[in-house]
Write a protein that holds these residues in place. Structure first.
Motif, short mmCIF file in Angstrom:
data_model
loop_
_atom_site.label_atom_id
_atom_site.label_comp_id
_atom_site.label_asym_id
_atom_site.label_seq_id
_atom_site.Cartn_x
_atom_site.Cartn_y
_atom_site.Cartn_z
N GLY A 1 3.93 -22.80 28.06
CA GLY A 1 3.31 -23.02 26.75
C GLY A 1 3.29 -21.80 25.86
N GLY A 2 3.80 -20.68 26.37
CA GLY A 2 3.91 -19.49 25.53
C GLY A 2 2.78 -18.48 25.67
N ILE A 3 1.90 -18.68 26.63
CA ILE A 3 0.82 -17.71 26.84
C ILE A 3 1.40 -16.51 27.59
CG2 ILE A 3 -1.39 -17.28 27.98
CD1 ILE A 3 -1.97 -20.28 27.58
N THR A 4 1.09 -15.31 27.08
CA THR A 4 1.67 -14.09 27.64
C THR A 4 0.60 -13.19 28.24
OG1 THR A 4 1.54 -12.98 25.50
CG2 THR A 4 3.58 -14.14 26.02
N THR A 5 0.96 -12.47 29.29
CA THR A 5 0.10 -11.45 29.87
C THR A 5 0.96 -10.26 30.25
OG1 THR A 5 0.29 -12.48 32.05
CG2 THR A 5 -1.66 -13.05 30.76
N TYR A 6 0.32 -9.07 30.29
CA TYR A 6 1.05 -7.83 30.52
C TYR A 6 0.27 -6.94 31.48
CZ TYR A 6 3.28 -9.42 26.23
OH TYR A 6 3.93 -10.18 25.30
N VAL A 7 1.02 -6.11 32.20
CA VAL A 7 0.38 -5.08 32.99
C VAL A 7 -0.17 -4.04 32.03
CG1 VAL A 7 2.46 -3.69 33.26
CG2 VAL A 7 0.71 -3.63 35.02
N ALA A 8 -1.25 -3.37 32.42
CA ALA A 8 -1.95 -2.48 31.50
C ALA A 8 -1.04 -1.39 30.94
CB ALA A 8 -3.15 -1.86 32.21
N SER A 9 -0.11 -0.90 31.73
CA SER A 9 0.71 0.24 31.32
C SER A 9 1.67 -0.09 30.18
CB SER A 9 1.49 0.78 32.51
OG SER A 9 2.33 -0.21 33.05
#
Length: 115
Positions: free
Chosen positions: A54-62
């Motif tokens: 659905g297009g939800i994104t997450t990233y590692v903190a760095s």
């Protein structure tokens, strides 16, 4: 059978940008939540960004605030826009499903950040 092919890496100076892409072929209906991973020399592979169907994104903190993952369903392609690159971003970048499937790993694309 699914094949994932990464491209678009290269050598860039600190502060520069790159936009690797990952093209899927074959039975791509199994490619729902996708992710970009990287592996630096002497280190384990880590997930850096993921995107749901659905297009939800997450990233590692760095990389948060510097990298953006996106996808184009019509082209079966996932992108990773990388800005403000740092030497510590140097690694081979791969794409795979969020729960990685071993047979999907490709050759990756080398990203080197150096002056």
């Amino acid at each position: 059978q699914v094949q994932l092919v990464e491209s678009g890496g290269g050598l860039v100076q600190p502060g520069g940008s790159l936009r690797p892409s990952c093209v899927g072929s074959g039975t791509t209906s199994s490619l729902n939540a996708m992710a970009w991973y990287r592996q630096a020399p002497g280190k384990e592979r880590e997930l850096v960004a993921r995107i749901t169907q659905g297009g939800i994104t997450t990233y590692v903190a760095s990389v948060k605030g510097r990298f953006t993952i996106s996808r184009d369903y019509a082209k079966n392609t996932v992108y990773l826009q990388m800005n403000s690159l740092k030497p510590e971003d140097t690694a081979v970048y791969y794409c795979n499903t969020v729960v990685p499937i071993n047979r999907y790993w490709g050759q990756g694309t080398q990203v080197t950040v150096s002056s």
